[in-house]
Enzyme design. Structure first.
Site, PDB file in Angstrom:
ATOM      1  N   SER A   1       0.801  -1.229   0.000  1.00  0.00           N
ATOM      2  CA  SER A   1       0.000   0.000   0.000  1.00  0.00           C
ATOM      3  C   SER A   1       0.838   1.286   0.000  1.00  0.00           C
ATOM      4  O   SER A   1       1.850   1.389   0.685  1.00  0.00           O
ATOM      5  CB  SER A   1      -0.910   0.004   1.225  1.00  0.00           C
ATOM      6  OG  SER A   1      -1.599   1.235   1.288  1.00  0.00           O
TER       7      SER A   1
ATOM      8  N   ASN B   1     -14.130   1.832   5.885  1.00  0.00           N
ATOM      9  CA  ASN B   1     -12.702   1.868   5.528  1.00  0.00           C
ATOM     10  C   ASN B   1     -11.923   2.860   6.385  1.00  0.00           C
ATOM     11  O   ASN B   1     -10.701   2.944   6.265  1.00  0.00           O
ATOM     12  CB  ASN B   1     -12.499   2.158   4.035  1.00  0.00           C
ATOM     13  CG  ASN B   1     -12.681   3.615   3.692  1.00  0.00           C
ATOM     14  OD1 ASN B   1     -13.317   4.365   4.430  1.00  0.00           O
ATOM     15  ND2 ASN B   1     -12.134   4.032   2.572  1.00  0.00           N
TER      16      ASN B   1
ATOM     17  N   GLY C   1     -21.099  -2.881 -12.014  1.00  0.00           N
ATOM     18  CA  GLY C   1     -20.469  -3.540 -10.877  1.00  0.00           C
ATOM     19  C   GLY C   1     -21.416  -3.548  -9.689  1.00  0.00           C
ATOM     20  O   GLY C   1     -22.331  -2.697  -9.606  1.00  0.00           O
ATOM     21  N   ALA C   2     -21.233  -4.516  -8.803  1.00  0.00           N
ATOM     22  CA  ALA C   2     -22.084  -4.615  -7.611  1.00  0.00           C
ATOM     23  C   ALA C   2     -21.269  -5.097  -6.416  1.00  0.00           C
ATOM     24  O   ALA C   2     -21.826  -5.548  -5.424  1.00  0.00           O
ATOM     25  CB  ALA C   2     -23.252  -5.560  -7.879  1.00  0.00           C
ATOM     26  N   GLY C   3     -19.945  -4.973  -6.509  1.00  0.00           N
ATOM     27  CA  GLY C   3     -19.065  -5.377  -5.408  1.00  0.00           C
ATOM     28  C   GLY C   3     -18.819  -4.211  -4.457  1.00  0.00           C
ATOM     29  O   GLY C   3     -19.623  -3.265  -4.390  1.00  0.00           O
ATOM     30  N   GLY C   4     -17.694  -4.276  -3.740  1.00  0.00           N
ATOM     31  CA  GLY C   4     -17.400  -3.279  -2.712  1.00  0.00           C
ATOM     32  C   GLY C   4     -17.314  -1.860  -3.247  1.00  0.00           C
ATOM     33  O   GLY C   4     -17.983  -0.961  -2.714  1.00  0.00           O
TER      34      GLY C   4
ATOM     35  N   LYS D   1     -13.216  -4.872   5.802  1.00  0.00           N
ATOM     36  CA  LYS D   1     -14.146  -3.754   5.621  1.00  0.00           C
ATOM     37  C   LYS D   1     -15.593  -4.076   6.004  1.00  0.00           C
ATOM     38  O   LYS D   1     -16.278  -3.247   6.580  1.00  0.00           O
ATOM     39  CB  LYS D   1     -14.139  -3.319   4.149  1.00  0.00           C
ATOM     40  CG  LYS D   1     -12.972  -2.483   3.741  1.00  0.00           C
ATOM     41  CD  LYS D   1     -13.097  -2.150   2.264  1.00  0.00           C
ATOM     42  CE  LYS D   1     -12.264  -0.975   1.880  1.00  0.00           C
ATOM     43  NZ  LYS D   1     -12.502  -0.553   0.494  1.00  0.00           N
TER      44      LYS D   1
ATOM     45  N   SER E   1      -8.961  -2.190   5.307  1.00  0.00           N
ATOM     46  CA  SER E   1      -9.236  -2.671   3.950  1.00  0.00           C
ATOM     47  C   SER E   1      -9.506  -4.167   3.988  1.00  0.00           C
ATOM     48  O   SER E   1      -9.709  -4.738   5.064  1.00  0.00           O
ATOM     49  CB  SER E   1      -8.084  -2.293   3.019  1.00  0.00           C
ATOM     50  OG  SER E   1      -8.495  -2.462   1.673  1.00  0.00           O
TER      51      SER E   1
ATOM     52  N   GLY F   1      -9.008   5.330 -11.896  1.00  0.00           N
ATOM     53  CA  GLY F   1      -9.358   5.213 -10.480  1.00  0.00           C
ATOM     54  C   GLY F   1      -8.430   5.945  -9.526  1.00  0.00           C
ATOM     55  O   GLY F   1      -8.663   5.945  -8.313  1.00  0.00           O
TER      56      GLY F   1
HETATM   57  P1  NAD Z   1     -15.319  -6.937  -5.662  1.00  0.00           P
HETATM   58  O1  NAD Z   1     -14.660  -8.274  -5.694  1.00  0.00           O
HETATM   59  O2  NAD Z   1     -16.061  -6.522  -4.445  1.00  0.00           O
HETATM   60  O3  NAD Z   1     -16.332  -6.830  -6.919  1.00  0.00           O
HETATM   61  C1  NAD Z   1     -15.949  -7.332  -8.160  1.00  0.00           C
HETATM   62  C2  NAD Z   1     -16.948  -6.873  -9.239  1.00  0.00           C
HETATM   63  O4  NAD Z   1     -16.425  -7.248 -10.516  1.00  0.00           O
HETATM   64  C3  NAD Z   1     -18.334  -7.517  -9.118  1.00  0.00           C
HETATM   65  O5  NAD Z   1     -19.318  -6.598  -9.511  1.00  0.00           O
HETATM   66  C4  NAD Z   1     -18.242  -8.667 -10.115  1.00  0.00           C
HETATM   67  O6  NAD Z   1     -19.505  -9.085 -10.607  1.00  0.00           O
HETATM   68  C5  NAD Z   1     -17.419  -7.997 -11.220  1.00  0.00           C
HETATM   69  N1  NAD Z   1     -16.768  -8.977 -12.101  1.00  0.00           N
HETATM   70  C6  NAD Z   1     -15.808  -9.886 -11.762  1.00  0.00           C
HETATM   71  N2  NAD Z   1     -15.490 -10.627 -12.841  1.00  0.00           N
HETATM   72  C7  NAD Z   1     -16.256 -10.175 -13.873  1.00  0.00           C
HETATM   73  C8  NAD Z   1     -16.381 -10.516 -15.243  1.00  0.00           C
HETATM   74  N3  NAD Z   1     -15.644 -11.502 -15.785  1.00  0.00           N
HETATM   75  N4  NAD Z   1     -17.269  -9.823 -16.019  1.00  0.00           N
HETATM   76  C9  NAD Z   1     -18.014  -8.817 -15.490  1.00  0.00           C
HETATM   77  N5  NAD Z   1     -17.938  -8.443 -14.192  1.00  0.00           N
HETATM   78  C10 NAD Z   1     -17.056  -9.117 -13.402  1.00  0.00           C
HETATM   79  O7  NAD Z   1     -14.174  -5.893  -6.020  1.00  0.00           O
HETATM   80  P2  NAD Z   1     -14.063  -4.354  -5.589  1.00  0.00           P
HETATM   81  O8  NAD Z   1     -13.344  -4.256  -4.293  1.00  0.00           O
HETATM   82  O9  NAD Z   1     -15.386  -3.699  -5.727  1.00  0.00           O
HETATM   83  O10 NAD Z   1     -13.057  -3.806  -6.710  1.00  0.00           O
HETATM   84  C11 NAD Z   1     -13.486  -3.619  -8.049  1.00  0.00           C
HETATM   85  C12 NAD Z   1     -12.436  -2.782  -8.779  1.00  0.00           C
HETATM   86  O11 NAD Z   1     -12.370  -1.484  -8.204  1.00  0.00           O
HETATM   87  C13 NAD Z   1     -11.015  -3.347  -8.663  1.00  0.00           C
HETATM   88  O12 NAD Z   1     -10.384  -3.151  -9.898  1.00  0.00           O
HETATM   89  C14 NAD Z   1     -10.364  -2.485  -7.589  1.00  0.00           C
HETATM   90  O13 NAD Z   1      -8.968  -2.370  -7.767  1.00  0.00           O
HETATM   91  C15 NAD Z   1     -11.036  -1.158  -7.837  1.00  0.00           C
HETATM   92  N6  NAD Z   1     -11.103  -0.284  -6.667  1.00  0.00           N
HETATM   93  C16 NAD Z   1     -10.636   0.978  -6.808  1.00  0.00           C
HETATM   94  C17 NAD Z   1     -10.722   1.868  -5.757  1.00  0.00           C
HETATM   95  C18 NAD Z   1     -10.210   3.257  -5.934  1.00  0.00           C
HETATM   96  O14 NAD Z   1     -10.089   4.006  -4.955  1.00  0.00           O
HETATM   97  N7  NAD Z   1      -9.921   3.681  -7.160  1.00  0.00           N
HETATM   98  C19 NAD Z   1     -11.292   1.470  -4.537  1.00  0.00           C
HETATM   99  C20 NAD Z   1     -11.771   0.149  -4.415  1.00  0.00           C
HETATM  100  C21 NAD Z   1     -11.666  -0.707  -5.505  1.00  0.00           C
END
Ligand code: NAD
Length: 282
Positions: free
Chosen positions: A24, A96, A135-138, A75, A71, A259
């Site tokens: 980090s 966070n 997207g629907a992750g974190g 989180k 992180s 990002g």
């Molecule tokens: P996560 O694991 O919580 O979510 C992953 C997401 O990607 C989900 O929506 C999933 O469905 C999707 N995904 C995975 N494989 C896929 C595919 N083959 N096709 C389509 N969708 C797919 O991850 P996260 O923590 O939300 O991170 C997501 C991205 O955001 C990463 O690249 C991470 O580095 C970046 N991020 C950036 C910041 C920033 O401050 N810029 C902060 C957090 C995360």
């Protein structure tokens, strides 16, 4: 010659609790910001996972630390060990940043705040407008909830039908229940809906992992015909700085942002919570 001490018996500490975490840049960034602001505080990274998290949070109180960043994988589970949650952290279900006010620990989520600040910093006003976030992750959830709390008019969420899709549905429910923003979720493979929602949006955001390792050079966007020059395109991915998604935005003549600003501004928001000062005006 006497060395100038940068750490004294009064130096305060903020942590960064995650695993893995040694890669980090945050400790260097926050510590330099404290130095420039004339604040006697440093940030250190600690390898903490879910098995040691409760003790690590107790240490914030016992050692009278100013707080900590948190992180992965902590989180979404750290909230149970804190005294209070901010409105956005409670809705997002993720923390966070922890602030220690005389033994009272409050959890915040500055990821979405960082995204909204990054847009604002570019002069992009999304109040009352429609945006599409894939997207629907974190990261996606934080951006979607914060956008809704900050007055975005309508959010269209797209995700593939994987395990994250249900989280996207839950985000839609939360936004509708707690904010005045309209929200919907669609299957990312529904290209007709994708084209329509992008056409109606001011901003299109990638908040999936596609574009970063091991998905470098890959995007879910079928082709550039989905984009138009007055669309603003943002990516959460910052390594590599130029993803295939952003290359397509560039080809279509869109304004685009990777990002990096989001990451910078989420750190600046944490800095402000700990110090009451702006990171960039110091
Ligand atoms: P996560 O694991 O919580 O979510 C992953 C997401 O990607 C989900 O929506 C999933 O469905 C999707 N995904 C995975 N494989 C896929 C595919 N083959 N096709 C389509 N969708 C797919 O991850 P996260 O923590 O939300 O991170 C997501 C991205 O955001 C990463 O690249 C991470 O580095 C970046 N991020 C950036 C910041 C920033 O401050 N810029 C902060 C957090 C995360």
């Amino acid at each position: 010659m006497e060395a100038k001490a940068i750490i004294s018996g009064h130096t305060e500490l903020v942590g960064l609790m995650a695993y893995p975490i040694r890669h980090s840049d945050s400790p260097a960034m926050q510590t330099e910001a404290f130095r420039r602001a004339g604040i006697d505080c440093i940030q250190l990274a600690f390898e903490v996972d879910n098995t040691t998290l409760e003790d690590a949070v107790k240490a914030i109180r016992v050692l009278k630390m100013r707080g900590s960043n948190v992180s992965m994988p902590n989180k979404t589970v750290v909230g149970q060990y804190l005294d209070k949650l901010s409105p956005e952290a409670a809705l997002i279900g993720s923390v966070n940043t922890i602030v220690n006010d005389n033994g009272v620990l409050t959890g915040y989520c500055t990821d979405g705040i960082g995204y909204m600040a990054a847009l604002k910093n570019e002069g992009i006003d999304v109040k009352g407008k429609k945006i599409t976030i894939v997207g629907a992750g974190g990261a996606a959830t934080a951006m979607q909830i914060q956008a809704a709390l900050d007055g975005v008019g309508e959010i269209s969420i797209f995700n593939v039908k994987d395990a994250f899709y249900a989280r996207g549905e839950e985000t839609v429910r939360k936004i509708q229940e707690h904010t005045t923003c309209k929200a919907s979720i669609f299957d990312l493979n529904d290209h007709e809906a994708l084209r329509r929602e992008i056409a109606e949006s001011t901003v299109l955001a990638n908040a999936t992992e596609l574009g970063m390792k091991p998905y470098e050079g890959i995007t879910w966007l079928p082709d550039v015909s989905y984009l138009r020059p007055d669309l603003i395109v943002t990516d959460t991915v910052y390594a590599p700085p130029m993803t295939r998604f952003l290359e397509m935005a560039c080809e279509a003549g869109c304004r685009y942002m990777n990002g990096h600003p989001m990451m910078l501004f989420q750190g600046a928001a944490a800095f402000k919570l700990w110090t009451g000062k702006e990171m960039f005006n110091v």
